[in-house]
Design a protein around this motif. Structure first.
Motif, PDB file in Angstrom:
ATOM      1  N   ARG A 202      17.769  55.965  17.893  1.00 20.34           N
ATOM      2  CA  ARG A 202      17.863  54.512  17.686  1.00 20.34           C
ATOM      3  C   ARG A 202      16.671  53.804  18.323  1.00 20.34           C
ATOM      4  N   VAL A 203      16.110  52.858  17.587  1.00 20.69           N
ATOM      5  CA  VAL A 203      15.010  52.047  18.102  1.00 20.69           C
ATOM      6  C   VAL A 203      15.426  50.584  18.031  1.00 20.69           C
ATOM      7  N   SER A 204      14.937  49.801  18.971  1.00 18.43           N
ATOM      8  CA  SER A 204      15.243  48.373  18.972  1.00 18.43           C
ATOM      9  C   SER A 204      14.045  47.608  19.507  1.00 18.43           C
ATOM     10  N   VAL A 205      13.888  46.392  19.017  1.00 19.57           N
ATOM     11  CA  VAL A 205      12.788  45.529  19.432  1.00 19.57           C
ATOM     12  C   VAL A 205      13.339  44.141  19.722  1.00 19.57           C
ATOM     13  N   GLY A 206      12.607  43.377  20.498  1.00 21.63           N
ATOM     14  CA  GLY A 206      13.072  42.036  20.809  1.00 21.63           C
ATOM     15  C   GLY A 206      11.986  41.201  21.453  1.00 21.63           C
ATOM     16  N   PRO A 207      12.233  39.887  21.512  1.00 23.59           N
ATOM     17  CA  PRO A 207      13.503  39.218  21.210  1.00 23.59           C
ATOM     18  C   PRO A 207      13.637  38.878  19.731  1.00 23.59           C
ATOM     19  N   VAL A 208      14.866  38.928  19.225  1.00 22.79           N
ATOM     20  CA  VAL A 208      15.113  38.546  17.836  1.00 22.79           C
ATOM     21  C   VAL A 208      15.573  37.097  17.726  1.00 22.79           C
ATOM     22  N   ILE A 209      15.985  36.518  18.855  1.00 29.38           N
ATOM     23  CA  ILE A 209      16.279  35.085  18.902  1.00 29.38           C
ATOM     24  C   ILE A 209      15.053  34.395  19.485  1.00 29.38           C
ATOM     25  N   PRO A 210      14.498  33.372  18.830  1.00 33.03           N
ATOM     26  CA  PRO A 210      13.299  32.702  19.347  1.00 33.03           C
ATOM     27  C   PRO A 210      13.456  32.307  20.810  1.00 33.03           C
ATOM     28  N   GLN A 211      12.424  32.604  21.599  1.00 28.14           N
ATOM     29  CA  GLN A 211      12.462  32.363  23.031  1.00 28.14           C
ATOM     30  C   GLN A 211      11.402  31.347  23.439  1.00 28.14           C
ATOM     31  N   PRO A 212      11.748  30.392  24.324  1.00 32.22           N
ATOM     32  CA  PRO A 212      10.745  29.446  24.822  1.00 32.22           C
ATOM     33  C   PRO A 212       9.679  30.183  25.634  1.00 32.22           C
ATOM     34  N   VAL A 213       8.416  29.908  25.370  1.00 32.54           N
ATOM     35  CA  VAL A 213       7.313  30.526  26.097  1.00 32.54           C
ATOM     36  C   VAL A 213       6.235  29.477  26.334  1.00 32.54           C
ATOM     37  N   SER A 214       5.317  29.794  27.214  1.00 36.81           N
ATOM     38  CA  SER A 214       4.161  28.939  27.442  1.00 36.81           C
ATOM     39  C   SER A 214       2.899  29.775  27.337  1.00 36.81           C
ATOM     40  N   ILE A 215       1.848  29.167  26.810  1.00 35.48           N
ATOM     41  CA  ILE A 215       0.565  29.834  26.643  1.00 35.48           C
ATOM     42  C   ILE A 215      -0.509  28.983  27.305  1.00 35.48           C
ATOM     43  N   ASN A 216      -1.292  29.632  28.153  1.00 34.62           N
ATOM     44  CA  ASN A 216      -2.407  28.953  28.805  1.00 34.62           C
ATOM     45  C   ASN A 216      -3.662  29.208  27.983  1.00 34.62           C
ATOM     46  N   ILE A 217      -4.118  28.199  27.267  1.00 35.14           N
ATOM     47  CA  ILE A 217      -5.281  28.323  26.400  1.00 35.14           C
ATOM     48  C   ILE A 217      -6.505  27.832  27.158  1.00 35.14           C
ATOM     49  N   ASP A 218      -7.456  28.738  27.330  1.00 34.25           N
ATOM     50  CA  ASP A 218      -8.636  28.429  28.126  1.00 34.25           C
ATOM     51  C   ASP A 218      -9.357  27.193  27.585  1.00 34.25           C
ATOM     52  N   GLY A 219      -9.562  26.204  28.453  1.00 35.96           N
ATOM     53  CA  GLY A 219     -10.270  25.002  28.064  1.00 35.96           C
ATOM     54  C   GLY A 219      -9.375  23.927  27.475  1.00 35.96           C
ATOM     55  N   ILE A 220      -8.134  24.301  27.129  1.00 41.07           N
ATOM     56  CA  ILE A 220      -7.202  23.336  26.542  1.00 41.07           C
ATOM     57  C   ILE A 220      -6.038  23.077  27.479  1.00 41.07           C
ATOM     58  N   GLY A 221      -5.574  24.125  28.125  1.00 44.41           N
ATOM     59  CA  GLY A 221      -4.459  23.978  29.047  1.00 44.41           C
ATOM     60  C   GLY A 221      -3.215  24.691  28.549  1.00 44.41           C
ATOM     61  N   VAL A 222      -2.110  24.425  29.209  1.00 44.70           N
ATOM     62  CA  VAL A 222      -0.852  25.094  28.884  1.00 44.70           C
ATOM     63  C   VAL A 222      -0.193  24.417  27.690  1.00 44.70           C
ATOM     64  N   ARG A 223       0.220  25.236  26.745  1.00 46.88           N
ATOM     65  CA  ARG A 223       0.973  24.765  25.596  1.00 46.88           C
ATOM     66  C   ARG A 223       2.298  25.513  25.549  1.00 46.88           C
ATOM     67  N   THR A 224       3.360  24.838  25.141  1.00 50.05           N
ATOM     68  CA  THR A 224       4.669  25.476  25.032  1.00 50.05           C
ATOM     69  C   THR A 224       5.021  25.686  23.562  1.00 50.05           C
ATOM     70  N   GLY A 225       5.881  26.666  23.345  1.00 51.77           N
ATOM     71  CA  GLY A 225       6.314  26.961  21.985  1.00 51.77           C
ATOM     72  C   GLY A 225       7.452  27.950  21.998  1.00 51.77           C
ATOM     73  N   GLU A 226       7.716  28.546  20.830  1.00 55.14           N
ATOM     74  CA  GLU A 226       8.781  29.538  20.701  1.00 55.14           C
ATOM     75  C   GLU A 226       8.197  30.837  20.176  1.00 55.14           C
ATOM     76  N   LEU A 227       8.471  31.910  20.912  1.00 50.90           N
ATOM     77  CA  LEU A 227       8.083  33.251  20.474  1.00 50.90           C
ATOM     78  C   LEU A 227       9.132  33.767  19.501  1.00 50.90           C
ATOM     79  N   PHE A 228       8.704  34.294  18.356  1.00 53.37           N
ATOM     80  CA  PHE A 228       9.676  34.798  17.387  1.00 53.37           C
ATOM     81  C   PHE A 228       9.165  36.066  16.716  1.00 53.37           C
TER      82      PHE A 228
END
Length: 361
Positions: A202-228
């Motif tokens: 059996r194999v499994s991957v995740g997350p399958v429910i969108p998860q809140p995340v933040s991304i630090n984009i160089d020169g722009i700053g932190v952006r938030t979104g959903e990982l899916f």
């Protein structure tokens, strides 16, 4: 609130309260591989006469003389070494031996291997099947047969599965043959008997429910979104996708673990993509793509990382609403929250840092 320093409170402890915004964690995806069960059958093929519109014919029929089902043990090297080489396809070769040593996770091979095969009498060589169990979860099944010449009159006590042909220390699992009560048994096929092993993991991957995340984009700053992740990905977008378009999530993690070519790799997209596991839409416009490369795998780390990629000042000049991996059928992405989108212009470059995938039992 912080107290203000004055001569009257000199020498006193002044409490300071620091207020920081609460941000979700950075993106992280993971994969698991777990043993399921093995079904062994000792039997033989018999020929039957058949009658139909085309006349009389003959067919071979599998007759079981003895069988049992049992659980098994996935070895440590599966997670430490093999998954970084073969992804999820780890049991394409079956091996049997005469050793009776009890299984241990630190083992890497059979105690006394005598035969190895990738043959399925009814379906050919290296065949396997995959079935969806739940969102992000699938079972991979193989059927392997040892011929009369391979196992006839041999005292077989152990078995295992491996991703490659060479009879070396490359097993993903090892166990003793056991009866229906779990007791070790020795199987001795007659000269006209075959041994069939049916193994499922059996194999499994995740997350399958969108998860809140933040991304630090160089020169722009932190952006938030959903990982899916997405279950479906158009098959033309994944020429390496041996699992089929309905297993986009499984295929993505399979490729990432091996350091494989995920078609064009990184994607910046201007589409307002719904972060939905069951979203099967293909986005063929508004995307900007870059190839993918990886850092060297560190044995035992159970982690693979990509290398950063840079869009030049002349590239991807648009409002960016999604950062992901893939092509028009990308099965993983971060959908930026409303108001978190950013517009890239020809005044600067844009570098996206590493993606990380981890795996284990």
């Amino acid at each position: 609130m912080a107290k203000i320093w004055t001569p009257e409170n000199a020498g006193k402890i002044i409490p300071v309260i620091k207020v920081r915004p609460l941000l979700p964690p950075p993106p992280s995806v993971g994969a698991r591989l777990q043993p399921q069960h093995m079904h062994w059958q000792l039997g033989r093929y018999k020929e039957d006469l058949t009658f139909g519109p085309g006349g009389r014919g003959r067919r071979k029929r599998w007759v079981v003389d003895q069988e049992a089902e049992q659980h098994n043990l996935v070895l440590n090297q599966t997670y430490d070494t093999l998954m970084a080489q073969y992804g999820f396809l780890l049991g394409l070769w079956a091996a049997v031996g005469t050793g009776s040593t009890l299984p241990d996770p630190a083992q890497t091979s059979l105690a006394a291997e005598v035969a190895r095969t990738n043959i399925n009498e009814s379906a050919g060589t290296n065949t396997w099947s995959i079935s969806r169990v739940a969102d992000g979860v699938a079972d991979i099944t193989v059927v392997r047969e040892f011929t009369e010449a391979q196992v006839g009159n041999k005292n077989l006590a152990e078995w295992g599965f491996a991703p490659a042909q060479n009879p070396s220390s490359n097993l993903m699992c090892r166990e003793l043959f056991r009866d229906g009560l779990g007791n070790p048994v020795v199987i001795t096929p007659a000269s006209d008997q075959r041994l069939r092993l049916i193994y499922r993991w059996r194999v499994s991957v995740g997350p399958v429910i969108p998860q809140p995340v933040s991304i630090n984009i160089d020169g722009i700053g932190v952006r938030t979104g959903e990982l899916f992740l997405r279950k479906y990905a158009p098959i033309n977008a994944f020429p390496w996708n041996v699992f089929g378009s309905e297993f986009g999530d499984i295929a993505l993690l399979h490729g990432l673990m091996m350091g494989g070519d995920i078609y064009r790799g990184h994607v910046l997209h201007s589409a307002d993509v719904p972060p939905n596991y069951n979203n099967s839409s293909s986005y063929t416009s508004g995307g900007f793509y870059k190839g993918i490369s990886y850092n060297s795998y560190i044995q035992g780390s159970r982690t693979r990382t990509t290398q950063p990629v840079t869009w030049l000042s002349s590239e991807a000049n648009a409002t960016i609403r999604l950062i992901g991996l893939g092509y028009d059928g990308y099965p993983m992405g971060v959908k930026l929250d409303p108001g978190q989108e950013f517009t890239k212009t020809n005044l600067y470059k844009l570098t996206i840092g590493e993606w990380t995938v981890t795996w284990g039992p």
